[in-house]
Design an enzyme around this catalytic site. Structure first.
Site, mmCIF file in Angstrom:
data_model
loop_
_atom_site.group_PDB
_atom_site.id
_atom_site.type_symbol
_atom_site.label_atom_id
_atom_site.label_comp_id
_atom_site.label_asym_id
_atom_site.label_seq_id
_atom_site.Cartn_x
_atom_site.Cartn_y
_atom_site.Cartn_z
ATOM 1 N N TYR A 65 0.848 -0.932 -0.444
ATOM 2 C CA TYR A 65 0.107 0.099 -0.295
ATOM 3 C C TYR A 65 0.404 1.583 -0.156
ATOM 4 O O TYR A 65 2.365 1.288 1.017
ATOM 5 C CB TYR A 65 -0.959 -0.037 1.318
ATOM 6 C CG TYR A 65 -1.768 -1.013 1.097
ATOM 7 C CD1 TYR A 65 -1.868 -2.115 1.374
ATOM 8 C CD2 TYR A 65 -3.466 -1.017 0.779
ATOM 9 C CE1 TYR A 65 -3.248 -3.351 1.058
ATOM 10 C CE2 TYR A 65 -4.463 -1.388 1.122
ATOM 11 C CZ TYR A 65 -4.601 -2.407 1.446
ATOM 12 O OH TYR A 65 -5.169 -3.599 1.255
ATOM 13 N N GLU A 66 0.119 2.246 -0.752
ATOM 14 C CA GLU A 66 1.327 3.295 -0.929
ATOM 15 C C GLU A 66 1.759 4.376 0.529
ATOM 16 O O GLU A 66 2.684 5.092 0.507
ATOM 17 C CB GLU A 66 0.637 4.477 -1.623
ATOM 18 C CG GLU A 66 -0.496 5.617 -1.239
ATOM 19 C CD GLU A 66 -1.370 5.409 -2.277
ATOM 20 O OE1 GLU A 66 -1.522 5.437 -3.624
ATOM 21 O OE2 GLU A 66 -2.133 6.916 -2.131
ATOM 22 N N SER A 67 1.274 3.291 1.858
ATOM 23 C CA SER A 67 2.023 4.649 2.915
ATOM 24 C C SER A 67 2.754 4.120 2.965
ATOM 25 O O SER A 67 3.439 4.061 4.048
ATOM 26 C CB SER A 67 0.599 4.131 3.994
ATOM 27 O OG SER A 67 0.720 2.419 4.254
#
Lengths: 281, 255
Positions: B50-52
């Site tokens: 996930y881009e986090s």
């Protein structure tokens, strides 16, 4: 060296009208308490920078603190749109809002360039993407070694960056754990940095040597505000208040409901209410 | 076989597109459900990113945001967001990007920015987030969305993320070496790009779906593949795992 003081004092001394401001925290550790203090102190004409404006900038924009917004994803994550921001963009309420829109990759690179003291960020991005057409700050450079055309955006250099973190020591070193987002870069890119923390401890002797620590001399002011990230979260302390993110959609959908909520929970409240809110989360 | 909804069929068909060896950059919403269903069924070792900054995450409930604490707690490692976009995505470490769309055209170009004119939008949507660079830097792209004439349009209002551009070899003309969109999974069908024109054509219709239903819910004139088939119906296991995941998620987020 960082000064440990009240949140009101930190905000009073570190941010002025018209400043370029970054309040970072990628879903995690969003400095909500600090933003509320900025609203209470009535700062205006701010240029707000944040990858994901989230509820925190929806509130600042709705209260008329902002002149311009630089961002890359303006949604209420998993819920929908940011209704106060949308009202400002579409209807200039409560005042017009200039926007400068990027992609996440561009902003992450731009923060890193700011921290690195470079004038711009270079990356492989925006290929075939239309933001280039509407944002004059998206340009390209040609690699002098390979001839490849790459995207270029200006470095982000805020006047002041606000972050929330788990811990600070009494001498002012700051520890950030979990999802780190762009907080380290945003602090190192800024002229001044304000950090709110869950806890102030004697030392970091039990912390892993590769942990993300911002030394005291990279931070201007630290305020102890337990719960200060709510409704975002602080890993190890409390969870994200997902039900409030869902509830916000209704509050923010109506100007009067929004204004009433801000009056009760921000203008007539103080940073001490955050500790109460995170009990049970 | 028990009954299933079009949404369940969409998520299950999308999950089947992923393999155990994939390193998948997960968009929020429908893609997140599909990716985690794949992990909980036929692809237990899939790497979900996930881009986090969470790499190799294995949440027990679907996250509401791309940065829920559960993603970090269950990840192999969590890196900063600049590192995520520079080393891992731009560095070419991701095999599949899984994206949703507000508006989509037949060449897989995606709009999540505005409906109407950019400067005077009819509706201001959230914007691109990570998608513009996910679309160009991942090995290939899967797209999932519910069919509707408003969503699948002849011409999108704004190109947030490039798919096959104007079709044919347009990606190559832009200097792109990645494949771009290779599959579109909707609530009614599975689509694949024509090898030459790159226009999405229908590969399989979900059980019971008619060509009339297809055209009513799509703004461009639909083309069908020569060997049009039917999407296999969900298995009892797929349905059970998906329904359990959705029930846990609803309970966790105060539904």
């Amino acid at each position: 060296m960082a000064k440990i003081c009240s949140l009101a004092e930190a905000v009073e001394s570190c941010i002025g009208d018209g400043d370029v401001v970054a309040m970072e925290g990628f879903t995690h550790l969003i400095p909500h308490a600090a933003a509320h203090e900025v609203i209470r102190q009535g700062r205006k004409d701010l240029t707000l920078i944040r990858m994901t404006p989230d509820l925190i900038y929806d509130q600042l924009i709705g209260m008329g603190c902002a002149r311009k917004l630089i961002f890359s994803y303006a949604g209420n994550p998993g819920v929908g749109l940011l209704r106060r921001m949308r009202d400002a963009v579409e209807n200039a309420w409560p005042k017009p809002l200039e926007i400068e829109e990027h992609s996440h990759a561009a902003m992450a690179n731009a923060y890193e360039a700011g921290a690195a003291g470079l004038p711009m960020a270079v990356f492989r991005g925006y290929i075939g993407a239309e933001l280039k057409r509407v944002n004059p700050n998206i340009k390209s450079v040609t690699c002098p070694f390979t001839g490849e055309e790459l995207a270029a955006v200006p470095a982000i250099r805020p006047d002041v960056t606000f972050i929330h973190a788990q811990k600070a020591t009494r001498r002012g070193d700051v520890l950030v754990e979990g999802i780190l987002g762009v907080q380290k870069e945003a602090v190192l890119a800024a002229k001044r940095a304000v950090v709110t923390v869950e806890e102030i401890v004697e030392d970091f002797d039990d912390v892993h040597p590769n942990a993300c620590v911002l030394p005291s001399w990279t931070v201007t002011a630290i305020a102890h505000v337990p719960g200060g990230a709510n409704p975002s979260y602080a890993a190890g302390y409390y969870d994200r208040d997902n039900s409030f993110y869902i509830a916000w959609d209704k509050i923010a959908s109506d100007r009067d409901a929004f204004t009433a909520w801000m009056k009760e929970n921000v203008l007539e409240a103080g940073p001490d209410i955050f500790a109460e809110r995170v009990k049970g989360l | 076989m028990s009954d299933f909804t079009p949404n369940e069929m969409m998520t299950i068909a999308a999950a089947r597109a992923l393999s155990n060896d994939d390193v998948c950059f997960v968009g929020i919403g429908a893609p997140s459900a599909a990716c985690n269903l794949a992990r909980l069924t036929h692809a237990p070792d899939i790497t979900l990113i996930y881009e986090s900054g969470t790499i190799g995450t294995a949440p027990s409930v679907l996250p509401l945001s791309i940065g829920d604490g559960e993603l970090c707690k269950t990840a192999i490692t969590t890196v900063s967001v600049p590192e995520m976009f520079r080393y891992w995505l731009q560095g070419g470490r991701v095999t599949v990007g899984f994206l949703g769309a507000a508006q989509l055209d037949k060449f897989g170009n995606i709009n999540t920015t505005v409906v109407g004119d950019y400067d005077k939008p009819k509706t201001r949507l959230p914007g691109g987030g990570g998608a513009p660079e996910i679309a160009s830097n991942c090995g290939e792209i899967f797209i999932t969305l519910k069919q509707a004439p408003r969503a699948m349009v002849e011409r999108i209002d704004f190109v947030t993320s490039m798919g096959h551009g104007k079709g044919g070899d347009d990606r190559a003309k832009h200097g792109l070496k990645t494949k771009g969109p290779t599959m579109l999974i909707t609530d009614l069908a599975v689509w694949k790009p024509d090898p030459v024109s790159k226009e999405f054509t229908v590969a399989t219709l979900h059980p019971g779906v008619t060509r009339e239903q297809m055209q009513e819910s799509c703004g461009w004139t639909i083309r069908y593949g020569d060997d049009l088939g039917e999407t296999p119906a969900p298995t009892a296991e797929e349905l059970e795992v998906l329904r359990d995941l959705n029930a846990r998620t609803k309970a966790a987020h105060g539904g």
